[in-house]
Design a protein around this motif. Structure first.
Motif, short mmCIF file in Angstrom:
data_model
loop_
_atom_site.label_atom_id
_atom_site.label_comp_id
_atom_site.label_asym_id
_atom_site.label_seq_id
_atom_site.Cartn_x
_atom_site.Cartn_y
_atom_site.Cartn_z
N GLU A 26 0.83 -1.20 0.00
CA GLU A 26 0.00 0.00 0.00
C GLU A 26 0.87 1.25 0.00
O GLU A 26 1.89 1.32 0.67
CB GLU A 26 -0.91 0.00 1.23
N LEU A 27 0.44 2.26 -0.77
CA LEU A 27 1.13 3.53 -0.79
C LEU A 27 0.81 4.30 0.49
O LEU A 27 -0.33 4.33 0.93
CB LEU A 27 0.73 4.35 -2.00
N GLU A 28 1.83 4.92 1.08
CA GLU A 28 1.65 5.70 2.29
C GLU A 28 1.59 7.19 1.97
O GLU A 28 2.25 7.66 1.04
CB GLU A 28 2.79 5.44 3.28
N ASP A 29 0.79 7.92 2.73
CA ASP A 29 0.65 9.36 2.58
C ASP A 29 1.82 10.02 3.30
O ASP A 29 1.89 10.01 4.52
CB ASP A 29 -0.69 9.80 3.19
N LYS A 30 2.74 10.59 2.50
CA LYS A 30 3.92 11.22 3.09
C LYS A 30 4.19 12.56 2.42
O LYS A 30 4.37 12.62 1.20
CB LYS A 30 5.16 10.32 2.91
N ASN A 31 4.22 13.63 3.22
CA ASN A 31 4.60 14.95 2.74
C ASN A 31 3.82 15.38 1.49
O ASN A 31 4.38 15.90 0.52
CB ASN A 31 6.11 15.00 2.44
N GLY A 32 2.51 15.14 1.52
CA GLY A 32 1.66 15.58 0.41
C GLY A 32 1.73 14.70 -0.81
O GLY A 32 1.28 15.11 -1.89
N ALA A 33 2.30 13.52 -0.71
CA ALA A 33 2.38 12.59 -1.84
C ALA A 33 2.15 11.17 -1.33
O ALA A 33 2.23 10.90 -0.13
CB ALA A 33 3.71 12.70 -2.54
N LEU A 34 1.85 10.27 -2.26
CA LEU A 34 1.66 8.86 -1.92
C LEU A 34 2.91 8.10 -2.36
O LEU A 34 3.31 8.18 -3.52
CB LEU A 34 0.42 8.30 -2.62
N GLU A 35 3.52 7.36 -1.43
CA GLU A 35 4.80 6.74 -1.73
C GLU A 35 4.86 5.30 -1.27
O GLU A 35 4.16 4.89 -0.34
CB GLU A 35 5.94 7.54 -1.06
N TRP A 36 5.71 4.54 -1.96
CA TRP A 36 6.05 3.18 -1.56
C TRP A 36 7.51 2.94 -1.91
O TRP A 36 8.00 3.40 -2.94
CB TRP A 36 5.19 2.14 -2.28
N CYS A 37 8.22 2.22 -1.06
CA CYS A 37 9.62 1.91 -1.32
C CYS A 37 9.94 0.54 -0.74
O CYS A 37 9.53 0.23 0.39
CB CYS A 37 10.54 2.97 -0.71
N GLY A 38 10.62 -0.29 -1.49
CA GLY A 38 11.00 -1.60 -1.00
C GLY A 38 12.11 -2.20 -1.83
O GLY A 38 12.40 -1.74 -2.94
N VAL A 39 12.75 -3.23 -1.30
CA VAL A 39 13.83 -3.94 -1.99
C VAL A 39 13.47 -5.41 -2.08
O VAL A 39 12.96 -6.00 -1.12
CB VAL A 39 15.17 -3.77 -1.24
N THR A 40 13.70 -6.00 -3.24
CA THR A 40 13.37 -7.40 -3.45
C THR A 40 14.44 -8.05 -4.32
O THR A 40 15.39 -7.38 -4.74
CB THR A 40 11.98 -7.53 -4.10
N GLU A 41 14.30 -9.33 -4.60
CA GLU A 41 15.26 -10.03 -5.45
C GLU A 41 15.01 -9.68 -6.91
O GLU A 41 13.87 -9.73 -7.38
CB GLU A 41 15.13 -11.55 -5.25
N THR A 42 16.07 -9.37 -7.63
CA THR A 42 15.93 -8.99 -9.04
C THR A 42 15.34 -10.11 -9.88
O THR A 42 14.56 -9.86 -10.80
CB THR A 42 17.30 -8.59 -9.61
N ASP A 43 15.69 -11.36 -9.59
CA ASP A 43 15.25 -12.50 -10.40
C ASP A 43 13.95 -13.14 -9.90
O ASP A 43 13.47 -14.10 -10.49
CB ASP A 43 16.34 -13.56 -10.46
N ASN A 44 13.39 -12.61 -8.81
CA ASN A 44 12.14 -13.16 -8.27
C ASN A 44 11.42 -12.04 -7.50
O ASN A 44 11.39 -12.04 -6.28
CB ASN A 44 12.44 -14.35 -7.35
N LEU A 45 10.84 -11.11 -8.25
CA LEU A 45 10.27 -9.90 -7.67
C LEU A 45 9.16 -10.23 -6.68
O LEU A 45 8.14 -10.83 -7.05
CB LEU A 45 9.74 -8.99 -8.77
N MET A 46 9.35 -9.84 -5.42
CA MET A 46 8.36 -10.06 -4.37
C MET A 46 7.89 -11.51 -4.33
O MET A 46 6.74 -11.80 -4.04
CB MET A 46 7.17 -9.11 -4.54
N LYS A 47 8.80 -12.42 -4.71
CA LYS A 47 8.52 -13.87 -4.76
C LYS A 47 7.33 -14.18 -5.68
O LYS A 47 6.56 -15.11 -5.46
CB LYS A 47 8.26 -14.41 -3.35
N GLY A 48 7.22 -13.39 -6.75
CA GLY A 48 6.11 -13.57 -7.69
C GLY A 48 6.39 -14.52 -8.83
O GLY A 48 5.53 -14.77 -9.67
N GLY A 49 7.63 -15.04 -8.90
CA GLY A 49 7.94 -16.02 -9.93
C GLY A 49 8.38 -15.42 -11.25
O GLY A 49 8.51 -16.12 -12.25
#
Length: 307
Positions: free
Chosen positions: A71-94
């Motif tokens: 979920e995007l968070e309300d920060k400083n007048g904008a909606l933001e998301w930030c995260g790090v995952t595996e390049t070859d298996n994004l968010m374990k999505g295959g």
């Protein structure tokens, strides 16, 4: 994929499937097997408003399948998301960053999307890979964005509705009615027949007596073609031509002896352009008209496709 990859794509609002104004951006930075994704969207939440949910998507068959990011968070007048995952298996999505195509964001009554090559996204073809689990933002730039803690009964319910991604080499076991056999890539003939059922075809006879059939595709049309129907790939020369001329041609040349298929990228002939086209596999230039007094001639750089 190289060890280092960094790019920015713009996020657009979509209204009834139509691409509207740019309202933000997504920044991707991949290095040493880790991929950092940052989303910034103009706006804010009103009281009681449902948070926007972000997905990273790839194309599977005729659908755009999205793996939840969070979920995007309300920060400083904008909606933001930030995260790090595996390049070859994004968010374990295959699927990997190389296989991904963009970001899809679903709000309470708004849809936003970004495609890496900036083509319009056919948002009506989007579907989540699995039910999303609410996720909080990572406190630092390291580590995959963590999930919120859930009560034991919620864990059981989530397990029932979440599609698990199997380990490499592991068989997926499903109920018989849900089994989908793996389909081998379509033959070139089957691919062409699919395209002729969905797009207009022009025919003419070339100077050697061969019957030429052509299908003109603009950027929006390209997003509607399943990958198993025609591979358009990430060829930089091809993408450059589409960006400049807003279309390409798919060609079929038939003689009594054989049938040959081509991709035609619009361009002008010059020695420098010929060298660049050859580097990306486009060896032949077909002119629309005979050269005039000018130094360049409009036509198509063509690349032969296998059978």
């Amino acid at each position: 994929m190289s060890d280092y990859k960094r790019f920015i794509s713009y996020i657009y609002e979509y209204v009834q499937g139509e691409k509207r104004e740019s309202l933000g951006f997504v920044k991707v930075n991949a290095r040493d097997g880790r991929c950092k994704i940052q989303i910034h969207l103009r706006g804010f939440y009103t009281r009681g408003q449902k948070p926007c949910e972000a997905y990273i998507f790839t194309q599977k068959r005729e659908r755009l399948s999205g793996q939840p990011l969070g979920e995007l968070e309300d920060k400083n007048g904008a909606l933001e998301w930030c995260g790090v995952t595996e390049t070859d298996n994004l968010m374990k999505g295959g699927f990997s960053l190389e296989e991904s195509q963009g970001i899809y964001i679903e709000g309470e009554d708004h849809i936003y999307a970004a495609q890496w090559d900036d083509f319009p996204v056919d948002v009506e073809r989007f579907e989540p890979l699995r039910r999303s689990v609410r996720q909080t933002l990572g406190g630092t730039s390291e580590g995959t964005a963590p999930e919120k803690e859930r009560k034991p009964e919620e864990e059981v319910r989530a397990a029932q509705i979440t599609e698990e991604i199997p380990a490499k080499g592991q068989e997926v076991q499903t109920a018989p009615k849900q089994e989908i056999p793996k389909s081998k890539p379509d033959s070139r003939k089957e691919q062409w027949e699919y395209l002729t059922r969905h797009f207009p075809v022009m025919q003419y006879v070339d100077g050697e007596g061969a019957v030429m059939s052509s299908i003109r595709l603009d950027p929006q049309s390209l997003t509607r073609i399943p990958r198993n129907k025609w591979e358009l790939g990430n060829n930089s020369f091809l993408l450059h031509g589409i960006y400049n001329y807003r279309h390409l041609l798919l060609l079929r040349r038939q003689t009594q002896e054989e049938i040959t298929y081509y991709i035609g990228v619009p361009g002008v002939y010059s020695e420098q352009e010929q060298m660049m086209a050859s580097m990306f596999g486009f060896q032949e230039f077909r002119m629309l008209k005979e050269p005039g007094a000018g130094k360049s001639t409009l036509g198509y750089w063509c690349r032969t496709l296998g059978a």
